[in-house]
Write a protein that holds these residues in place. Structure first.
Motif, PDB file in Angstrom:
ATOM      1  N   VAL A 215       0.834  -1.206   0.000  1.00  0.00           N
ATOM      2  CA  VAL A 215       0.000   0.000   0.000  1.00  0.00           C
ATOM      3  C   VAL A 215       0.867   1.255   0.000  1.00  0.00           C
ATOM      4  O   VAL A 215       0.588   2.217  -0.737  1.00  0.00           O
ATOM      5  CB  VAL A 215      -0.956  -0.002   1.211  1.00  0.00           C
ATOM      6  CG1 VAL A 215      -1.627   1.362   1.367  1.00  0.00           C
ATOM      7  CG2 VAL A 215      -2.022  -1.083   1.039  1.00  0.00           C
ATOM      8  N   TYR A 216       1.943   1.260   0.781  1.00  0.00           N
ATOM      9  CA  TYR A 216       2.833   2.427   0.796  1.00  0.00           C
ATOM     10  C   TYR A 216       3.573   2.585  -0.525  1.00  0.00           C
ATOM     11  O   TYR A 216       3.836   3.712  -0.968  1.00  0.00           O
ATOM     12  CB  TYR A 216       3.819   2.346   1.970  1.00  0.00           C
ATOM     13  CG  TYR A 216       3.203   2.800   3.274  1.00  0.00           C
ATOM     14  CD1 TYR A 216       3.150   4.157   3.609  1.00  0.00           C
ATOM     15  CD2 TYR A 216       2.643   1.893   4.160  1.00  0.00           C
ATOM     16  CE1 TYR A 216       2.576   4.590   4.797  1.00  0.00           C
ATOM     17  CE2 TYR A 216       2.061   2.304   5.346  1.00  0.00           C
ATOM     18  CZ  TYR A 216       2.024   3.659   5.660  1.00  0.00           C
ATOM     19  OH  TYR A 216       1.434   4.078   6.831  1.00  0.00           O
ATOM     20  N   VAL A 217       3.905   1.468  -1.173  1.00  0.00           N
ATOM     21  CA  VAL A 217       4.530   1.543  -2.502  1.00  0.00           C
ATOM     22  C   VAL A 217       3.569   2.178  -3.495  1.00  0.00           C
ATOM     23  O   VAL A 217       3.953   3.060  -4.281  1.00  0.00           O
ATOM     24  CB  VAL A 217       4.956   0.138  -2.981  1.00  0.00           C
ATOM     25  CG1 VAL A 217       5.339   0.172  -4.463  1.00  0.00           C
ATOM     26  CG2 VAL A 217       6.134  -0.364  -2.155  1.00  0.00           C
ATOM     27  N   LEU A 218       2.308   1.744  -3.473  1.00  0.00           N
ATOM     28  CA  LEU A 218       1.302   2.342  -4.359  1.00  0.00           C
ATOM     29  C   LEU A 218       1.152   3.836  -4.080  1.00  0.00           C
ATOM     30  O   LEU A 218       1.043   4.644  -5.011  1.00  0.00           O
ATOM     31  CB  LEU A 218      -0.050   1.648  -4.161  1.00  0.00           C
ATOM     32  CG  LEU A 218      -0.253   0.315  -4.876  1.00  0.00           C
ATOM     33  CD1 LEU A 218      -1.572  -0.316  -4.441  1.00  0.00           C
ATOM     34  CD2 LEU A 218      -0.233   0.501  -6.388  1.00  0.00           C
ATOM     35  N   CYS A 219       1.169   4.203  -2.816  1.00  0.00           N
ATOM     36  CA  CYS A 219       1.048   5.616  -2.440  1.00  0.00           C
ATOM     37  C   CYS A 219       2.201   6.423  -3.042  1.00  0.00           C
ATOM     38  O   CYS A 219       1.995   7.517  -3.574  1.00  0.00           O
ATOM     39  CB  CYS A 219       1.035   5.740  -0.917  1.00  0.00           C
ATOM     40  SG  CYS A 219       0.696   7.408  -0.327  1.00  0.00           S
ATOM     41  N   GLY A 220       3.408   5.876  -2.987  1.00  0.00           N
ATOM     42  CA  GLY A 220       4.566   6.567  -3.555  1.00  0.00           C
ATOM     43  C   GLY A 220       4.473   6.707  -5.065  1.00  0.00           C
ATOM     44  O   GLY A 220       4.854   7.742  -5.630  1.00  0.00           O
TER      45      GLY A 220
END
Length: 317
Positions: A215-220
């Protein structure tokens, strides 16, 4: 009866958006200024599109019960980095892909520290916000960048049918894909499960750590693409670009009904939240309201949205 109430609550954000348009139209008309024109509406939508893209990632993170304060810095860093690569002659598609990889790397860094390092998300992303912002200053000595190929402007300055900003297309496609993923895939259901109850999600077999990192990768990645959009729109890269974008993205999510407690909310409503913020900014600018008053008003709108969200949660309990 319960179903009717739920349906009405789902439409409240859109009713509010329409009311804001009506109020600004009336006030601006009384002041002899034009607000509800095709050009201005398209301008509002264009402004909202960048924040709406950042807000996708922010909403996903908030749905898991986390937060990401680094997205604004990623927007600014990507703008400088992309402008420098284009100056060097790197092909535009390759440069954009590289920027998306950098955004993913920042998200990966955040996600690993939060999930595997057990460091609070607020602390990790606050630190990465400062670090990435510092990198944006370092890579060009704190100087703005211009003089790169203007073809990058096609990313945002192209208009569909000669009227509609292409940013609208990005928003429609990205939101449609993510809404489908959240609604009809295991990945999406697990995001809601993680935000609703992390312990129960873990017991049900969900690989919580890997899910958080993803999820944090997608956010980035979404923040990085928003950085590309911003550079394309301004055709000018500044290390300070993207300031407060993290707060605007969180605000759009909260106004759209994404619960800060995690596990609740509809991603589709985040678009309306972004449009409301863009409308407030645009309308207040037309009325010549000073920038600091605009900030105060936006902050109050967010507080009201959070207050309403908490009241809903207490009633549900």
């Amino acid at each position: 009866m319960k179903d009717k109430r739920v349906n009405i609550s789902d439409w409240i954000i859109y009713i509010g958006m329409i009311c804001i348009f009506v109020v600004f139209t009336i006030i601006c008309s009384a002041l002899g200024k034009q607000f509800l024109t095709l050009n201005n509406v398209m301008n509002i939508i264009n402004q909202a599109s960048i924040n709406a893209v950042v807000a996708i990632g922010a909403s996903l993170v908030i749905l898991t019960g986390g937060i990401d304060l680094s997205v604004g810095s990623v927007v600014g860093f990507v703008g400088i980095f992309l402008a420098l690569r284009l100056q060097e002659g790197m092909p535009i598609p390759a440069a954009i892909i590289l920027c998306l990889v950098l955004g993913a790397a920042v998200g990966l860094f955040n996600g690993i520290l939060i999930s595997y390092g057990k460091v609070p998300a607020f602390i990790v992303t606050l630190g990465s916000m400062q670090a990435v912002r510092g990198l944006a200053q370092i890579i060009n000595g704190g100087q703005a960048v211009s003089g790169f190929p203007l073809e990058i402007g096609a990313v945002m300055k192209t208009k569909l049918f000669g009227v509609i900003p292409i940013g609208v297309l990005y928003v429609i496609v990205f939101y449609a894909v993510m809404i489908l993923i959240l609604s009809y895939t295991k990945f999406g259901r697990r995001i809601y499960a993680l935000g609703g109850n992390e312990h129960a999600a873990r017991l049900s077999g969900i690989k919580v750590k890997k899910l958080e990192v993803a999820v944090y990768v997608l956010c980035g990645i979404f923040a990085a693409f928003a950085g590309v959009m911003l550079l394309s729109r301004l055709l000018y890269a500044d290390p300070s670009a993207g300031n407060s974008y993290e707060m605007n993205a969180i605000a759009a999510s909260v106004i759209g009904g994404i619960s800060m407690s995690g596990g609740k909310g509809r991603l589709a409503n985040t678009v309306a939240g972004a449009i409301i913020l863009a409308t407030l900014t645009n309308g207040l600018q037309i009325m010549n309201v000073a920038t600091y008053y605009q900030t105060v008003i936006t902050g109050l709108v967010v507080i009201v949205a959070v207050f309403v969200d908490k009241r809903k949660e207490r009633k549900a309990e």
